[in-house]
Design an enzyme around this catalytic site. Structure first.
Site, PDB file in Angstrom:
ATOM      1  CG  HIS A 310       7.752  19.381 -93.465  1.00  8.51           C
ATOM      2  ND1 HIS A 310       7.427  18.089 -93.801  1.00  8.51           N
ATOM      3  CD2 HIS A 310       8.176  19.974 -94.594  1.00  8.51           C
ATOM      4  CE1 HIS A 310       7.668  17.904 -95.090  1.00  8.51           C
ATOM      5  NE2 HIS A 310       8.124  19.042 -95.597  1.00  8.51           N
ATOM      6  CE  LYS A 491       7.944   9.622 -81.497  1.00  2.01           C
ATOM      7  NZ  LYS A 491       7.175   9.795 -82.694  1.00  2.01           N
ATOM      8  NE  ARG A 492      16.979  15.326 -83.404  1.00  2.00           N
ATOM      9  CZ  ARG A 492      17.584  16.377 -83.922  1.00  2.00           C
ATOM     10  NH1 ARG A 492      17.696  16.513 -85.231  1.00  2.00           N
ATOM     11  NH2 ARG A 492      18.100  17.318 -83.158  1.00  2.00           N
ATOM     12  CE  LYS A 497       9.898  14.878 -82.806  1.00  2.00           C
ATOM     13  NZ  LYS A 497       8.953  14.453 -83.849  1.00  2.00           N
ATOM     14  CB  THR A 598       6.817   9.428 -91.251  1.00  2.00           C
ATOM     15  OG1 THR A 598       8.040   9.942 -90.702  1.00  2.00           O
ATOM     16  CG2 THR A 598       6.193  10.467 -92.150  1.00  2.00           C
ATOM     17  CE  LYS A 602       9.423   5.874 -91.512  1.00  2.00           C
ATOM     18  NZ  LYS A 602      10.384   6.921 -91.071  1.00  2.00           N
TER      19      LYS A 602
HETATM   20  C1  26Q Z   1      14.593  25.880 -88.323  1.00  2.00           C
HETATM   21  C2  26Q Z   1      15.217  27.055 -88.013  1.00  2.00           C
HETATM   22  C3  26Q Z   1      16.521  27.050 -87.583  1.00  2.00           C
HETATM   23  C4  26Q Z   1      17.188  25.845 -87.495  1.00  2.00           C
HETATM   24  C5  26Q Z   1      16.571  24.667 -87.820  1.00  2.00           C
HETATM   25  C6  26Q Z   1      15.268  24.677 -88.243  1.00  2.00           C
HETATM   26  C7  26Q Z   1      14.582  23.417 -88.538  1.00  2.00           C
HETATM   27  C8  26Q Z   1      15.283  22.255 -88.770  1.00  2.00           C
HETATM   28  C9  26Q Z   1      14.637  21.076 -89.011  1.00  2.00           C
HETATM   29  C10 26Q Z   1      13.203  23.355 -88.602  1.00  2.00           C
HETATM   30  C11 26Q Z   1      12.551  22.158 -88.839  1.00  2.00           C
HETATM   31  C12 26Q Z   1      13.271  20.998 -89.050  1.00  2.00           C
HETATM   32  C13 26Q Z   1      12.653  19.707 -89.263  1.00  2.00           C
HETATM   33  C14 26Q Z   1      11.368  19.484 -89.156  1.00  2.00           C
HETATM   34  C15 26Q Z   1      10.783  18.156 -89.280  1.00  2.00           C
HETATM   35  O1  26Q Z   1      11.477  17.157 -89.417  1.00  2.00           O
HETATM   36  N1  26Q Z   1       9.459  18.083 -89.229  1.00  2.00           N
HETATM   37  C16 26Q Z   1       8.753  16.816 -89.276  1.00  2.00           C
HETATM   38  O2  26Q Z   1       8.376  16.584 -90.623  1.00  2.00           O
HETATM   39  C17 26Q Z   1       7.792  15.311 -90.764  1.00  2.00           C
HETATM   40  C18 26Q Z   1       7.538  15.089 -92.243  1.00  2.00           C
HETATM   41  O3  26Q Z   1       6.520  15.922 -92.695  1.00  2.00           O
HETATM   42  C19 26Q Z   1       6.527  15.209 -89.939  1.00  2.00           C
HETATM   43  O4  26Q Z   1       6.026  13.904 -90.042  1.00  2.00           O
HETATM   44  C20 26Q Z   1       6.811  15.530 -88.484  1.00  2.00           C
HETATM   45  O5  26Q Z   1       5.605  15.570 -87.750  1.00  2.00           O
HETATM   46  C21 26Q Z   1       7.528  16.857 -88.388  1.00  2.00           C
HETATM   47  O6  26Q Z   1       7.929  17.104 -87.045  1.00  2.00           O
END
Ligand code: 26Q
Length: 752
Positions: A310, A491-492, A497, A598, A602
Site C-alpha cells: 500500500h 486525509k492523514r 500529501k 480512496t 468518494k
Molecule cells: C509502518 C512501519 C512502522 C509503523 C507504521 C507503519 C505503517 C502504518 C500504517 C505503514 C503504513 C500504514 C498505512 C498505510 C496506508 O494507509 N496506505 C494507504 O493505503 C490506501 C489503500 O490502499 C491507499 O489508497 C493510499 O494511497 C495509501 O497511502
C-alpha cells in the site's frame, strides 16, 4: 412480526417517551438479532483478510441499510418526530484504523459479503484505537479514544487461543463484529484481545509503560515506536494477531473436515501490507507441528498467501532486527532463517532479494514476496512503479506474481448512507440497478443536457453544504457560507500529501484579497486529519493551518471571501458529512507517492471535481472523466523519480528565483502569523521548505496556484460546472469496491 412490533419489544416503552440513547440501544439489539438470524456465507473456499486496521466507521446506519430496514426504521422514527441522524450520533465510532489502508479493509469486507463470498477479517481490538485528536493553543494533542464505552455491536464469542510471547503463554479472547452483505448474508470480523489489558496504566495523554505486555498489548493502534520498547511492542501485537489468525483458520478447517495438507484448496489469506507478514512463518510452524515437512509447508503457505503493498515510502517498509524477533517470537526464528536460506539458495545469494540483510534485519515485504503467490499494488500507476522501481529486483524474478488491483469504495456507505438525497434521486433517474452493478451510473450521462436534472443536482449539493455547515458550526464553532465554494482536503497529515502546499495557497489568496483582488464567489477551505504523535513536521503543518484559521476567519477584510476550517478529530463520520458537500476535491500528493488514494473516489462519486496531481488513482479518474472534467497540475511521476535519482531538486532555487514563492514562504515567519502562533514551529516549517522540501512543494506550487485559479474561474460558469459534476458521478462506477473484490477473487482467491 412487523418490524415496528419487533422494535417495540426491544425498546419496552413508547417511542415518544424514549431518549435517544434508549432508542439507540434498542436498535443495536434489533440489528444484532436480525443479523444473527442471517445464515453465514459458505463458499468452496474461504478468504481471511488479515489487517492491523479496520476503519469500519459507525455500524448502526450501515447495518440497517444492508439489512434492508433503514427506510422503514427511518419512517417509524420520523412519524414520532425523531431524526435518524440523532440516533446514529449515540454510537461511538470504532477507532480501529488510521487511514486509507484501514478504510479499504472495511470496504472490502462489505463487498466480500455483498458478493456472497465467504470471507472474514482478522485484526485486533484496540481499546483506545489510534488516539483522539484535540487542539489546544492551535496544536495537536492526543488522548485515548474511549470508543468501547457504551453499547456497541461487538459480540464476546467465548473463543480463546493460547499465544506464546517471549516464552510466556497468554490467553486471547475473540470478539466478533457481524459483516452484513447488502440484502445478503453475513461474514465476520474477528478482533482479538487480552483480558489482562489494563486501561488505567495510560497517563498524560497516551503515555504508558511499554514493557508491561500483559497490560498494554491491545491498548493502542501503532503505539509510538521511536524506541526499542515501542518496536518490540509492535512485534508483540503483530505476532499476537497472526498467531490467533492461524489457530482460527486451522480450527475452522478441521471443523469442516478438510485435510490441511490441501489447505490451499480451501483457504486464501490476504496480507494487508506487512503488518500481518508473520502469518507466513507462523502458519508454517503450525503445519510443521502437524508433521508436514518444511518444504511442503512453504509450498502450501505460498499458495495460500497473497501480499498487498500500500505504500512506497521507504520508512513504511518494515524491517525488524532479528534480535528483536528472537526475543519476542523465538519459535519463529528457525523458520524465518530457513526461508532466508531457501531464498539465498534460489537466487545465488543476491543481496537485493535477501530476507535477512547484512545488518541482520528481517525485511517483511521480501519474505512476503518470496512466499506468496501474488503481489499487488493498489492503482495502475502504483503497480507500475512497484514493478519498475521500488520492487524491481523482485519483478525481475517473479513477474507473474505481480498484478494490479485498483482500490475501490463501498457505495453503500459513501453514497447511499452519506448522501441519501443524491442516492434517491439517482434511483429516480435511472432505477436501482447501480446498487448491484455500479457501472449503471453511466446512464446518468443521458441527462448531460437536461437543465432540470442538472439544477436539481446543484440543489442537492447545496443541501449537503447546509448540512456540513451545521456540523462545522456545531463542532468547530465556525460559521461557513453554504453558497461558498467548498474546497476540501481531508486525509492523514503527511508531507507527501502536501497539506502545506494548500496552506501556502491560502496565504497566496489571503494576500490577494488584502490587495483588493476578491474572488468572484467566496471560498471555504476545509482541512481535516491526524498527525502521527511523533511526526513533528506534520504537527507543524496542523499548527500552520490552525493559525491561518484564526488569522483569516477573524479578519473582516478577508473572512467574507475566504474561510479556513480545520476539522477536529477527523474520522469516517466526519468524512461522510463533508464529502457530499464538496465542490473541489484536493488530491495533491507529490506524483509517485500516493499509492492510490480512496478519498479521491468518494469525492468523485459525490459529484466533486478533482484538483490533483497525476498520482495514484487520480490517473485513472482522469482517464475516465477526461481532461475537461478534472484539473491536473504538477510534475509527472517520471519527472519526480528522475529528480530523486539525479538529486536534481533544490527547493532553495525556487525560493530565491520566484518573488511570489519568496513572499508566501516568508509569510510563515512574518508579523501576522508570529502574533498568533509558535514561532519555532512556523520557523521550522519555513526552514524545511527552503532547505529540504523532500516532497517538492515549491516545485509544484506555481502550477498548483495557476490551475486552482482556473478551477475557481470555471466554477463561475455554472452551466459548465454542473456538467462536470454530473460526469464525475456518472463515471465513478469503476471505483466500486465490488469491482475490486471481483478482481481479487478472479485473479487471486478463486472462491466460488
Ligand atoms: C509502518 C512501519 C512502522 C509503523 C507504521 C507503519 C505503517 C502504518 C500504517 C505503514 C503504513 C500504514 C498505512 C498505510 C496506508 O494507509 N496506505 C494507504 O493505503 C490506501 C489503500 O490502499 C491507499 O489508497 C493510499 O494511497 C495509501 O497511502
Amino acid at each position: 412480526m412487523s418490524l415496528e412490533n419487533e422494535f417495540a419489544e426491544y425498546l419496552k416503552k413508547p417511542l415518544s417517551n424514549a431518549s435517544a440513547s434508549e432508542i439507540y440501544e434498542a436498535m443495536v439489539d434489533l440489528v444484532k438479532a436480525r443479523s444473527a438470524a442471517l445464515p453465514k456465507i459458505r463458499s468452496n473456499k474461504k478468504v481471511y483478510y488479515i489487517s492491523a486496521e479496520f476503519l469500519v466507521g459507525k455500524q448502526l446506519g450501515k447495518n440497517l441499510i444492508n439489512l434492508g430496514i433503514y427506510d422503514e426504521m427511518n419512517r417509524l422514527l420520523s412519524a414520532n418526530g425523531i431524526r435518524m441522524e440523532d440516533i446514529e450520533k449515540e454510537e461511538k465510532e470504532p477507532s480501529l484504523g488510521n487511514g486509507g489502508l484501514g478504510r479499504l479493509a472495511a470496504c472490502f469486507l462489505d463487498s466480500i459479503a455483498t458478493l456472497d463470498l465467504e470471507g472474514d477479517g482478522v485484526g485486533l481490538n484496540y481499546h483506545f484505537g489510534l488516539f483522539k485528536q484535540q487542539f489546544r493553543d492551535r496544536k495537536q494533542y492526543e488522548v485515548p479514544d474511549e470508543w468501547l464505552s457504551g453499547k456497541n455491536m461487538l459480540r464476546d464469542t467465548g473463543v480463546h487461543f493460547e499465544v506464546s510471547l517471549a516464552g510466556k503463554t497468554y490467553e486471547s479472547r475473540m470478539y466478533d463484529l457481524d459483516v452484513i452483505g447488502y440484502h445478503g448474508n453475513r461474514n465476520t470480523l474477528h478482533l482479538f484481545d487480552l483480558d489482562t489489558v489494563d486501561e488505567s496504566i495510560v497517563h498524560d495523554g497516551i503515555a504508558f509503560d511499554k514493557t508491561d505486555i500483559a497490560k498494554n498489548l491491545t491498548l493502542f493502534l501503532y503505539p509510538d515506536d521511536s524506541d526499542k520498547n515501542g518496536q518490540l511492542l509492535r512485534i508483540y501485537q503483530q505476532y499476537f494477531m497472526v498467531a490467533n489468525a492461524a489457530q482460527l483458520i486451522l480450527k475452522e478447517e478441521k471443523e469442516k473436515g478438510h485435510d490441511i495438507r490441501h489447505l490451499d484448496r480451501y483457504v486464501a489469506i490476504q496480507i494487508n501490507d506487512t503488518h500481518p507478514s508473520l502469518i507466513i512463518p507462523e502458519l508454517m510452524r503450525l503445519l510443521i507441528n502437524e508433521g508436514i515437512t518444511l518444504k511442503h509447508a512453504a509450498d502450501i503457505v505460498s499458495n495460500v498467501c497473497a501480499y498487498t503493498n500500500h505504500t512506497i515510502l521507504a520508512e513504511a517498509l518494515e524491517k525488524w532486527p532479528l534480535s528483536y524477533l528472537m526475543q519476542v517470537v523465538p519459535q519463529l526464528i528457525p523458520i524465518i532463517e530457513g526461508l532466508d536460506y531457501a531464498a539465498y539458495c534460489a537466487f545465488n545469494g543476491n543481496p537485493d532479494l535477501a530476507i535477512i540483510d547484512d545488518q541482520n534485519r528481517v525485511h517483511m515485504a521480501k519474505m512476503d514476496m518470496h512466499f506468496s503467490h501474488s503481489i499487488n499494488g493498489v492503482a495502475a500507476l502504483h503497480t507500475e512503479i512497484l514493478k519498475h522501481q521500488e520492487l524491481k529486483p523482485f519483478y525481475n524474478v517473479y513477474a507473474s506474481k505481480f498484478n494490479n488491483k485498483t482500490n475501490g469504495i463501498t457505495f453503500r456507505r459513501f453514497l447511499m448512507h452519506s448522501n441519501p438525497e443524491l442516492s434517491d434521486y439517482i434511483d429516480h433517474l435511472i432505477g436501482e440497478g447501480w446498487k448491484s452493478d455500479a457501472n449503471h451510473l453511466e446512464e446518468l450521462l443521458r441527462y448531460y443536457n437536461d437543465e432540470n436534472v442538472l439544477d436539481h443536482l446543484v440543489e442537492i449539493k447545496y443541501h449537503n453544504k447546509q448540512r456540513a455547515a451545521r456540523l462545522i458550526k456545531e463542532r468547530e464553532g465556525i460559521e461557513v457560507d453554504p453558497n461558498s465554494i467548498f474546497d476540501v482536503q481531508i486525509k492523514r497529515m503527511h508531507e507527501y500529501k502536501r497539506q502545506q502546499m494548500n496552506a501556502l495557497w491560502v496565504i497566496y489568496k489571503y494576500l490577494m484579497i488584502k490587495r483588493g483582488q476578491k474572488p468572484m464567489t467566496p471560498i471555504t477551505v476545509i482541512f481535516g486529519g491526524k498527525a502521527a504523535p511523533a511526526y513533528t513536521m506534520a504537527k507543524n503543518i496542523i499548527h500552520l493551518i490552525l493559525c491561518l484559521q484564526e488569522l483569516i476567519n477573524n479578519d473582516p477584510d478577508v473572512a467574507p471571501w475566504l474561510k479556513v476550517v480545520m476539522l477536529t478529530n477527523y474520522n469516517v463520520h466526519k468524512a461522510e458529512a463533508v464529502v457530499p458537500a464538496c465542490d473541489i476535491s484536493e488530491q495533491i500528493s507529490l506524483a509517485s507517492k500516493e499509492a492510490s488514494g480512496t478519498g479521491n473516489m468518494k469525492f468523485m462519486l459525490n459529484g466533486a471535481v478533482t484538483l490533483g496531481t497525476a498520482d495514484g488513482a487520480n490517473v485513472e479518474i482522469r482517464n475516465l472523466v477526461g481532461m475537461d472534467n478534472i484539473y491536473i497540475f504538477g510534475k509527472t511521476s517520471d519527472e519526480v523519480i528522475g529528480l530523486y535519482n539525479s538529486h536534481g531538486y533544490h527547493s532553495a532555487d525556487f525560493y530565491y528565483r520566484s518573488a511570489s514563492i519568496h513572499e508566501i514562504v516568508d509569510f510563515l515567519t512574518g508579523p501576522e502569523l508570529s502574533a498568533i502562533g509558535d514561532v519555532n514551529m512556523l520557523g521550522e516549517l519555513r526552514e524545511n521548505l527552503i532547505n529540504k522540501d523532500w516532497f517538492m512543494t515549491l516545485l509544484d506550487i506555481e502550477s498548483y496556484c495557476a490551475v486552482k485559479e482556473t478551477a475557481l474561474y470555471d466554477y463561475e460558469n455554472r452551466a459548465w460546472w454542473k456538467r462536470k459534476s454530473l460526469v464525475n458521478t456518472a463515471k465513478a462506477g469503476f471505483f466500486s469496491s465490488d469491482r475490486t473484490i471481483r478482481e481479487y477473487n478472479w485473479d487471486i482467491w478463486n472462491l466460488k
